[in-house]
Design a protein around this motif. Sequence first.
Motif, mmCIF file in Angstrom:
data_model
loop_
_atom_site.group_PDB
_atom_site.id
_atom_site.type_symbol
_atom_site.label_atom_id
_atom_site.label_comp_id
_atom_site.label_asym_id
_atom_site.label_seq_id
_atom_site.Cartn_x
_atom_site.Cartn_y
_atom_site.Cartn_z
ATOM 1 N N GLU A 48 10.029 -18.001 -35.206
ATOM 2 C CA GLU A 48 10.500 -19.117 -34.398
ATOM 3 C C GLU A 48 9.304 -19.823 -33.765
ATOM 4 O OE1 GLU A 48 13.547 -17.872 -31.696
ATOM 5 O OE2 GLU A 48 15.023 -17.641 -33.298
ATOM 6 N N PRO A 49 9.361 -21.157 -33.617
ATOM 7 C CA PRO A 49 8.173 -21.921 -33.216
ATOM 8 C C PRO A 49 7.827 -21.865 -31.737
ATOM 9 C CG PRO A 49 10.039 -23.393 -33.508
ATOM 10 C CD PRO A 49 10.506 -22.024 -33.938
ATOM 11 N N ALA A 50 8.673 -21.252 -30.910
ATOM 12 C CA ALA A 50 8.423 -21.302 -29.468
ATOM 13 C C ALA A 50 8.979 -20.066 -28.774
ATOM 14 C CB ALA A 50 9.035 -22.562 -28.859
ATOM 15 N N THR A 51 8.433 -19.797 -27.599
ATOM 16 C CA THR A 51 8.985 -18.807 -26.683
ATOM 17 C C THR A 51 9.884 -19.540 -25.694
ATOM 18 O OG1 THR A 51 7.127 -17.259 -26.836
ATOM 19 C CG2 THR A 51 8.437 -17.198 -24.818
ATOM 20 N N GLU A 52 11.111 -19.049 -25.533
ATOM 21 C CA GLU A 52 12.066 -19.695 -24.640
ATOM 22 C C GLU A 52 12.382 -18.779 -23.462
ATOM 23 O OE1 GLU A 52 15.913 -21.893 -25.920
ATOM 24 O OE2 GLU A 52 16.532 -19.922 -25.191
ATOM 25 N N VAL A 53 12.343 -19.346 -22.271
ATOM 26 C CA VAL A 53 12.650 -18.593 -21.046
ATOM 27 C C VAL A 53 13.776 -19.305 -20.315
ATOM 28 C CG1 VAL A 53 11.787 -17.797 -18.821
ATOM 29 C CG2 VAL A 53 10.305 -17.705 -20.838
ATOM 30 N N ALA A 54 14.824 -18.563 -19.969
ATOM 31 C CA ALA A 54 15.932 -19.094 -19.171
ATOM 32 C C ALA A 54 16.031 -18.267 -17.895
ATOM 33 C CB ALA A 54 17.251 -19.026 -19.950
ATOM 34 N N VAL A 55 16.058 -18.935 -16.748
ATOM 35 C CA VAL A 55 16.006 -18.249 -15.455
ATOM 36 C C VAL A 55 17.400 -18.217 -14.828
ATOM 37 C CG1 VAL A 55 14.946 -18.191 -13.177
ATOM 38 C CG2 VAL A 55 13.636 -19.022 -15.139
ATOM 39 N N ALA A 56 17.865 -16.997 -14.554
ATOM 40 C CA ALA A 56 19.159 -16.829 -13.895
ATOM 41 C C ALA A 56 19.014 -16.856 -12.376
ATOM 42 C CB ALA A 56 19.806 -15.514 -14.328
ATOM 43 N N ALA A 74 -2.109 -25.318 -16.897
ATOM 44 C CA ALA A 74 -1.636 -24.418 -15.855
ATOM 45 C C ALA A 74 -0.196 -24.005 -16.150
ATOM 46 C CB ALA A 74 -1.717 -25.103 -14.499
ATOM 47 N N PRO A 75 0.175 -22.770 -15.815
ATOM 48 C CA PRO A 75 1.569 -22.335 -16.025
ATOM 49 C C PRO A 75 2.543 -23.237 -15.284
ATOM 50 C CG PRO A 75 0.151 -20.468 -15.493
ATOM 51 C CD PRO A 75 -0.663 -21.708 -15.248
ATOM 52 N N VAL A 76 3.728 -23.366 -15.852
ATOM 53 C CA VAL A 76 4.797 -24.158 -15.244
ATOM 54 C C VAL A 76 5.772 -23.211 -14.567
ATOM 55 C CG1 VAL A 76 6.727 -25.708 -15.701
ATOM 56 C CG2 VAL A 76 4.569 -26.006 -16.929
ATOM 57 N N VAL A 77 6.156 -23.511 -13.339
ATOM 58 C CA VAL A 77 7.072 -22.649 -12.597
ATOM 59 C C VAL A 77 8.513 -23.068 -12.899
ATOM 60 C CG1 VAL A 77 7.864 -21.910 -10.328
ATOM 61 C CG2 VAL A 77 5.413 -22.208 -10.762
ATOM 62 N N LEU A 78 9.274 -22.100 -13.417
ATOM 63 C CA LEU A 78 10.696 -22.302 -13.685
ATOM 64 C C LEU A 78 11.499 -21.666 -12.562
ATOM 65 C CD1 LEU A 78 9.258 -22.522 -16.507
ATOM 66 C CD2 LEU A 78 11.352 -21.618 -17.493
ATOM 67 N N ARG A 79 12.539 -22.361 -12.131
ATOM 68 C CA ARG A 79 13.409 -21.843 -11.080
ATOM 69 C C ARG A 79 14.802 -21.596 -11.643
ATOM 70 N NH1 ARG A 79 9.972 -25.669 -9.084
ATOM 71 N NH2 ARG A 79 8.614 -24.968 -7.373
ATOM 72 N N ALA A 80 15.681 -21.071 -10.805
ATOM 73 C CA ALA A 80 17.041 -20.773 -11.256
ATOM 74 C C ALA A 80 17.665 -21.981 -11.932
ATOM 75 C CB ALA A 80 17.901 -20.326 -10.065
ATOM 76 N N ARG A 81 18.312 -21.754 -13.076
ATOM 77 C CA ARG A 81 18.975 -22.774 -13.889
ATOM 78 C C ARG A 81 17.992 -23.653 -14.650
ATOM 79 N NH1 ARG A 81 24.282 -23.839 -13.129
ATOM 80 N NH2 ARG A 81 23.960 -26.049 -13.621
ATOM 81 N N ASP A 82 16.744 -23.202 -14.792
ATOM 82 C CA ASP A 82 15.759 -23.908 -15.612
ATOM 83 C C ASP A 82 15.571 -23.178 -16.934
ATOM 84 O OD1 ASP A 82 15.388 -25.668 -13.543
ATOM 85 O OD2 ASP A 82 13.383 -24.937 -12.992
ATOM 86 N N VAL A 83 15.271 -23.962 -17.975
ATOM 87 C CA VAL A 83 14.938 -23.405 -19.285
ATOM 88 C C VAL A 83 13.612 -24.012 -19.723
ATOM 89 C CG1 VAL A 83 15.596 -23.202 -21.719
ATOM 90 C CG2 VAL A 83 17.353 -23.107 -19.948
ATOM 91 N N GLY A 84 12.671 -23.161 -20.102
ATOM 92 C CA GLY A 84 11.379 -23.625 -20.568
ATOM 93 C C GLY A 84 11.119 -23.151 -21.983
ATOM 94 N N SER A 85 10.486 -24.007 -22.778
ATOM 95 C CA SER A 85 10.164 -23.670 -24.165
ATOM 96 C C SER A 85 8.673 -23.904 -24.372
ATOM 97 C CB SER A 85 10.986 -24.533 -25.126
ATOM 98 O OG SER A 85 10.687 -24.220 -26.463
ATOM 99 N N LEU A 86 7.965 -22.857 -24.801
ATOM 100 C CA LEU A 86 6.513 -22.903 -24.954
ATOM 101 C C LEU A 86 6.150 -22.691 -26.413
ATOM 102 C CD1 LEU A 86 3.587 -22.857 -23.801
ATOM 103 C CD2 LEU A 86 3.894 -20.397 -23.471
ATOM 104 N N GLY A 87 5.546 -23.704 -27.045
ATOM 105 C CA GLY A 87 5.154 -23.613 -28.443
ATOM 106 C C GLY A 87 3.678 -23.333 -28.613
ATOM 107 N N ALA A 88 3.216 -23.426 -29.855
ATOM 108 C CA ALA A 88 1.828 -23.106 -30.165
ATOM 109 C C ALA A 88 0.844 -24.069 -29.511
ATOM 110 C CB ALA A 88 1.637 -23.114 -31.683
ATOM 111 N N SER A 89 1.314 -25.258 -29.140
ATOM 112 C CA SER A 89 0.432 -26.241 -28.502
ATOM 113 C C SER A 89 0.013 -25.812 -27.096
ATOM 114 C CB SER A 89 1.133 -27.600 -28.422
ATOM 115 O OG SER A 89 2.228 -27.552 -27.513
#
Length: 208
Positions: free
Chosen positions: A72-80, A99-114
């Motif tokens: 899969e092309p990315a790592t996906e994080v979903a915050v409960a 710099a890292p991106v801060v995810l909060r509750a109800r956020d979804v972040g997707s990090l690819g090879a870039s």
Amino acid sequence: VSLPDGTSVMIGVASSLDVAQAFGTSHRDVRLTGAAYFDVVHDDRLPFKVRTAHGVAEDLGTRFSVRAYEGEPATEVAVAEGEVALGAVEHAGAGQSAAPVVLRARDVGSLGASGMVALTRNTDVSGHLAWTSGRLVFEDAPLADVAVELSRWYDLDIRIPDEKLAAAPLTAAFKDETASQTLTFVASALDAQVHQEGRVVTLTPRRR
């Protein structure tokens, strides 16, 4: 799985979590391939980090899921609940990275090879976390993507040789259905037919 620091982890299908013997002494890093849901015991002295092929998700006091299957092309994080810092893999001598991106509750972040994070704020994360309660949820998902998920879930090899059928969108939710019941529903919804030989399942358009 309960880790030595009291953190609990639910590991998804076709997934592995590597925990070093030094966990909890000099660091609290784990390496994930696949999917897992973390309920972390926070410790400012030793931050909890989930490492994947694409990046690092660092606990800032939270419950969250990480998805990072091979291929899969990315790592996906979903915050409960709480916060997670999501950033690129750290490479010694590779220079500065975003710099890292801060995810909060109800956020979804997707990090690819870039190394860049695509972020969706304040969204419904229930679909991303559904597997933790034994459910699979799809919303306008291409059948090809659905087939990958069902293959992992039921330990099958699902093939779709027809490109048009593979791209057909499916909206559905499954919980206690058998593989046969699920495949029958999918075929009926998309006017397809199912042929199975052992673990190999082939979906083709229904002949008219």
